[in-house]
Write a protein that holds these residues in place. Sequence first.
Motif, PDB file in Angstrom:
ATOM      1  N   UNK A   1       0.834  -1.208   0.000  1.00 35.96           N
ATOM      2  CA  UNK A   1       0.000   0.000   0.000  1.00 35.96           C
ATOM      3  C   UNK A   1       0.869   1.259   0.000  1.00 35.96           C
ATOM      4  N   UNK A   2       1.945   1.252   0.772  1.00 35.92           N
ATOM      5  CA  UNK A   2       2.839   2.420   0.793  1.00 35.92           C
ATOM      6  C   UNK A   2       3.553   2.578  -0.543  1.00 35.92           C
ATOM      7  N   UNK A   3       3.932   1.457  -1.139  1.00 34.07           N
ATOM      8  CA  UNK A   3       4.604   1.509  -2.444  1.00 34.07           C
ATOM      9  C   UNK A   3       3.697   2.112  -3.508  1.00 34.07           C
ATOM     10  N   UNK A   4       2.449   1.705  -3.525  1.00 34.23           N
ATOM     11  CA  UNK A   4       1.509   2.240  -4.499  1.00 34.23           C
ATOM     12  C   UNK A   4       1.251   3.728  -4.254  1.00 34.23           C
ATOM     13  N   UNK A   5       1.227   4.111  -2.987  1.00 37.43           N
ATOM     14  CA  UNK A   5       0.917   5.490  -2.625  1.00 37.43           C
ATOM     15  C   UNK A   5       2.072   6.440  -2.928  1.00 37.43           C
TER      16      UNK A   5
ATOM     17  N   UNK B   1      11.493   6.737   1.440  1.00 31.07           N
ATOM     18  CA  UNK B   1      12.250   5.484   1.424  1.00 31.07           C
ATOM     19  C   UNK B   1      11.568   4.494   2.358  1.00 31.07           C
ATOM     20  N   UNK B   2      11.811   3.222   2.118  1.00 28.87           N
ATOM     21  CA  UNK B   2      11.124   2.166   2.843  1.00 28.87           C
ATOM     22  C   UNK B   2      12.124   1.343   3.660  1.00 28.87           C
ATOM     23  N   UNK B   3      12.054   1.462   4.980  1.00 28.27           N
ATOM     24  CA  UNK B   3      12.897   0.686   5.903  1.00 28.27           C
ATOM     25  C   UNK B   3      12.041  -0.453   6.447  1.00 28.27           C
TER      26      UNK B   3
ATOM     27  N   UNK C   1       8.616  -3.858  -5.340  1.00 23.93           N
ATOM     28  CA  UNK C   1       9.015  -3.679  -6.745  1.00 23.93           C
ATOM     29  C   UNK C   1       7.885  -4.098  -7.689  1.00 23.93           C
ATOM     30  N   UNK C   2       7.126  -5.123  -7.341  1.00 18.87           N
ATOM     31  CA  UNK C   2       6.005  -5.533  -8.181  1.00 18.87           C
ATOM     32  C   UNK C   2       4.905  -4.485  -8.206  1.00 18.87           C
ATOM     33  N   UNK C   3       4.880  -3.638  -7.180  1.00 19.73           N
ATOM     34  CA  UNK C   3       3.895  -2.548  -7.158  1.00 19.73           C
ATOM     35  C   UNK C   3       4.345  -1.365  -8.019  1.00 19.73           C
TER      36      UNK C   3
END
Length: 512
Positions: free
Chosen positions: A154-158, A166-168, A197-199
Amino acid sequence: MKTLQVYFVLLLLATCGLLACKNTDSGTSPAPVIPGVPPVTESADFSVNGSTIVDKTGAEFIAKGINVNGPGWPWTRQTIPDINLIVDTWKFNTIRLNCWVQNPPYNNPNNSDLDAIVKSFTDKKVVVILEDHSFTGTYPNTDQLNTAVSWWTAQALKYKTNAYVWFNLINEPGSSGSGSVPASWLTVHETIIKAIRNAGADNIIVCDEHGYGQANGFAATENSAALTYGEMLTSKYRNLVFSLHLYDLWVYGKSRLDNYVNSVKAKKLALLIGEYGVGSTDVTAEVASSVMQVGIPQKIGRIGWHWAGIDTYKLANTGDGGGFAIDNTTGAKPTNLGFGGNLIWLDNHTQLQGTDVALTPPAVLLSNANFDGGTLVNNSANIAGWVNFGTAQLDNTPTNVKEGNYSVKVKQGAAGGLGQVIYLQPGATYKITAWGKNSQTVSVATIVALKYTTTAGGTETQVGSLNFTEVGFQEKSAIFTLPASITSMFLVIYKSDTASDFWCDDIRITKQ
């Protein structure tokens, strides 16, 4: 992270205007091509090129950041109202946003609007590192991992169009220990990385070291997740950064940190110091000095713990101790900075060199030596700053206290005691003094002493031994001189006689 009694601190980056320097060796070379992964586009604000994080111009980005309260986090101070202090006054270019995604321990709504926090900081070109604190010291089970994948997807899409996010993935996974990094570190991280990555998100992803993030103080290469699995991941996925947290396992650790950084760079992996304590009177002051002495010349990003100042680690030495408690908010240097806060202020304002006198830690660093830094909770066994061997508890009975409100009692019924990692300057002479008493005459003296090693994993040498056999409080002292090289130092209180109680209070160590 390191408080909530779980150690905390680290991560990443921002303001294009605060880009630290130009990497002429690798900053302009093309990003690596990974089969099956689309090439990095020129519009990417940040990317990883070997061991370097660069912006779209090829300039090297060095994170100078601080951990702040985020959604689900138990500490109540609101983050957005402090944005000008964080960015404009302190000059942080990165925040690490502490989020408690699964089963947060407290229902605190003060920083629940993640989108508002992200927008507020990234609009000012500050990197926001989202981190999930749900699994500190452990790894998620299957159901928890599925929930984590859903949240990160959800964060990746957003935020996939906002490169300042960045995502930790997991804060400080896995317990401390001297063994090899488990395969679960790789499984959990790769599962979440693949979902992100798939998002369609190419944002930088940060992976914390194993063992509460400390990699066992780099006692051995096998203790490091980055060195064990890093190349395996970067061969499949780009824009990965590995994160080390530094607390008690890194006292006297400057050379180990240098070796760790060199080993990570040799594998062409990018690295951040994701957390380090910014204390003034505990051992993390010495660790913070090592962070600067290594991080500045090695160009390693560094993120302190913590803006809120709730626990031991305080940027200011008055008021609440948080970064907001400084006595000058005009941009001029405050006068009430703690040791760690002073280092960070100088570093952020480009006034700190690797050999600066400000890097010299205090001569004595130990915590709660009079045992007043705690309360009678959990049967008094949770003694701030100390490792309880299982038989110690606080005592506020007036006849058992010599100074302040509490002493420590080591109970009868078993041998045992307590101890803590401390820092004393190598080569210096010290005096240790303490009060102690037994409930009855003992056959084997109860000791208050220091133990040090001069080589990693080497034999301990005991010095400054205070031997207590008497009934009734006695004050004892000893003078000792340390060798020029030390790799560890431990203060211990230990009772061998199982039939006696022992009380200790007001331990003082002074440089002579």
